[in-house]
Design a protein around this motif. Structure first.
Motif, mmCIF file in Angstrom:
data_model
loop_
_atom_site.group_PDB
_atom_site.id
_atom_site.type_symbol
_atom_site.label_atom_id
_atom_site.label_comp_id
_atom_site.label_asym_id
_atom_site.label_seq_id
_atom_site.Cartn_x
_atom_site.Cartn_y
_atom_site.Cartn_z
ATOM 1 N N SER A 131 39.576 77.327 40.753
ATOM 2 C CA SER A 131 39.969 76.439 40.254
ATOM 3 C C SER A 131 41.653 76.259 40.057
ATOM 4 N N LEU A 132 42.039 75.023 40.350
ATOM 5 C CA LEU A 132 43.545 74.841 40.038
ATOM 6 C C LEU A 132 43.876 74.070 39.160
ATOM 7 N N ARG A 133 44.641 74.281 38.185
ATOM 8 C CA ARG A 133 45.384 73.514 37.139
ATOM 9 C C ARG A 133 46.874 73.103 37.403
ATOM 10 N N VAL A 134 46.973 71.901 37.830
ATOM 11 C CA VAL A 134 48.132 71.663 38.387
ATOM 12 C C VAL A 134 49.069 70.768 37.299
ATOM 13 N N LEU A 135 50.162 71.359 36.909
ATOM 14 C CA LEU A 135 50.893 70.596 35.873
ATOM 15 C C LEU A 135 51.659 69.365 36.695
ATOM 16 N N PRO A 136 52.214 68.376 35.721
ATOM 17 C CA PRO A 136 52.831 67.195 36.273
ATOM 18 C C PRO A 136 53.836 67.319 37.246
ATOM 19 N N LEU A 137 53.897 66.712 38.609
ATOM 20 C CA LEU A 137 54.761 66.944 39.589
ATOM 21 C C LEU A 137 54.715 65.605 40.329
ATOM 22 N N GLU A 138 55.698 65.663 41.386
ATOM 23 C CA GLU A 138 56.124 64.418 42.110
ATOM 24 C C GLU A 138 55.810 64.663 43.722
ATOM 25 N N ALA A 139 54.848 63.976 44.366
ATOM 26 C CA ALA A 139 54.645 64.007 45.540
ATOM 27 C C ALA A 139 55.293 63.212 46.526
ATOM 28 N N THR A 140 55.948 63.587 47.712
ATOM 29 C CA THR A 140 56.587 62.819 48.719
ATOM 30 C C THR A 140 55.526 62.320 49.817
ATOM 31 N N VAL A 141 55.439 61.147 50.091
ATOM 32 C CA VAL A 141 54.417 60.782 51.258
ATOM 33 C C VAL A 141 55.267 60.119 52.232
ATOM 34 N N ARG A 142 55.033 60.403 53.680
ATOM 35 C CA ARG A 142 56.015 59.882 54.705
ATOM 36 C C ARG A 142 55.064 59.838 55.956
ATOM 37 N N GLY A 143 55.051 58.583 56.599
ATOM 38 C CA GLY A 143 54.064 58.525 57.791
ATOM 39 C C GLY A 143 52.547 58.891 57.614
ATOM 40 N N GLY A 144 52.152 58.771 56.341
ATOM 41 C CA GLY A 144 50.717 59.137 55.932
ATOM 42 C C GLY A 144 50.528 60.718 55.752
ATOM 43 N N ARG A 145 51.393 61.314 55.576
ATOM 44 C CA ARG A 145 51.503 63.027 55.541
ATOM 45 C C ARG A 145 52.253 63.180 54.209
ATOM 46 N N LEU A 146 51.729 64.178 53.581
ATOM 47 C CA LEU A 146 52.707 65.033 52.321
ATOM 48 C C LEU A 146 53.548 66.042 53.213
ATOM 49 N N VAL A 147 54.801 65.449 52.547
ATOM 50 C CA VAL A 147 55.950 66.224 53.341
ATOM 51 C C VAL A 147 56.855 66.777 52.302
ATOM 52 N N GLU A 148 56.655 66.742 50.957
ATOM 53 C CA GLU A 148 57.424 67.236 49.638
ATOM 54 C C GLU A 148 56.701 67.363 48.705
ATOM 55 N N LEU A 149 56.847 68.540 47.785
ATOM 56 C CA LEU A 149 56.316 68.707 46.427
ATOM 57 C C LEU A 149 57.252 68.875 45.610
ATOM 58 N N GLY A 150 57.622 68.053 44.227
ATOM 59 C CA GLY A 150 58.574 68.426 43.590
ATOM 60 C C GLY A 150 58.375 69.709 42.589
ATOM 61 N N PRO A 151 59.139 69.970 41.721
ATOM 62 C CA PRO A 151 58.863 71.180 40.786
ATOM 63 C C PRO A 151 57.748 71.124 40.039
ATOM 64 N N GLY A 152 57.149 72.236 39.861
ATOM 65 C CA GLY A 152 55.949 72.106 38.876
ATOM 66 C C GLY A 152 55.089 73.297 39.212
ATOM 67 N N ASP A 153 54.205 73.736 37.974
ATOM 68 C CA ASP A 153 53.458 74.917 37.950
ATOM 69 C C ASP A 153 52.032 74.556 38.162
ATOM 70 N N CYS A 154 51.527 75.762 38.716
ATOM 71 C CA CYS A 154 49.740 75.692 38.855
ATOM 72 C C CYS A 154 49.077 76.765 38.627
ATOM 73 N N THR A 155 48.320 76.922 37.831
ATOM 74 C CA THR A 155 47.548 78.104 37.526
ATOM 75 C C THR A 155 46.224 78.262 38.205
ATOM 76 N N ALA A 156 45.990 79.039 39.283
ATOM 77 C CA ALA A 156 44.835 79.270 39.904
ATOM 78 C C ALA A 156 43.886 80.362 39.006
ATOM 79 N N THR A 157 42.533 80.117 38.983
ATOM 80 C CA THR A 157 41.564 80.958 38.535
ATOM 81 C C THR A 157 40.677 81.166 39.558
ATOM 82 N N VAL A 158 40.188 82.536 40.003
ATOM 83 C CA VAL A 158 39.182 82.822 40.860
ATOM 84 C C VAL A 158 38.189 83.648 40.270
ATOM 85 N N SER A 159 36.961 83.255 40.377
ATOM 86 C CA SER A 159 35.958 83.802 39.530
ATOM 87 C C SER A 159 34.865 84.407 40.678
ATOM 88 N N ILE A 160 34.371 85.577 40.731
ATOM 89 C CA ILE A 160 33.056 86.169 41.540
ATOM 90 C C ILE A 160 32.297 86.753 40.885
#
Length: 202
Positions: A131-160
């Motif tokens: 599970s990924l909880r992504v805080l607000p951020l800005e994504a830059t898209v160019r030519g149909g591709r993700l080229v940049e992500l602005g500042p922002g934190d993400c919390t990943a939780t992995v359960s087995i």
């Protein structure tokens, strides 16, 4: 110096964890060996040790999935990003797309088979939840591709876990979202994978 990309294995075992030795020691206390060897005629300590080592190696391999892959598969269901990708793919321009706080999940249920002297003694399911909880951020898209992500934190939780035992190992890790991506190779935004849930704004 390039920072290693973050995977599910990084979250649970860290960057420098040995192949599977530490995980085998942890699994011993979970009782998973009782499930793995439930069909064995006699359970000796060498057999238990060997089974735990094999299970740990299998789980270690299952965790070799990048968090970037999980996020991108989720974002490929995100309508604003897909529309921006389509517009910039046709027009060759770039767009900045604000992403609200959201959560992306990935779950799979591989089955492990355990053999003793060429005889199958068990077959049981492993559940891996990411599970990924992504805080607000800005994504830059160019030519149909993700080229940049602005500042922002993400919390990943992995359960087995297993259906019988429930979760046996749960770890989380917070990091800068952009650290999970190597955008020197921009990521094409296309159709979604059926394995990954739609991002859920929070």
């Amino acid at each position: 110096m390039t920072t290693p990309l973050i995977s599910a294995r990084t979250v649970t075992l860290g960057y420098s964890a040995p192949a599977a030795d530490d995980l085998a020691n942890y699994l011993r206390s979970s009782g998973i060996d009782r499930i793995a060897l439930r069909g064995a005629i006699a359970i000796t300590e060498p057999l238990r040790t060997a089974a735990l080592a094999e299970i740990a190696q299998a789980i270690d391999g299952l965790l070799n999935i990048s968090l970037a892959q999980v996020a991108v598969e989720g974002w490929c269901r995100y309508d604003k990003l897909l529309r921006a990708a389509d517009r910039t793919r046709r027009g060759g321009s770039s767009e900045k797309v604000p992403l609200l706080e959201h959560e992306i999940s990935h779950t799979y249920h591989p089955a492990l088979e355990v053999y003793v002297d060429d005889q199958q003694v068990s077959r049981f399911e492993i559940t891996v939840d990411i599970s990924l909880r992504v805080l607000p951020l800005e994504a830059t898209v160019r030519g149909g591709r993700l080229v940049e992500l602005g500042p922002g934190d993400c919390t990943a939780t992995v359960s087995i876990g297993t259906p019988d035992l429930g979760p046996i190992l749960v770890r989380d890790h917070t990091f800068q979202t952009s650290r999970a991506f190597d955008l020197r190779r921009p990521i094409t935004l296309s159709g979604p994978s059926p394995r990954t849930g739609t991002p859920r704004p929070r």
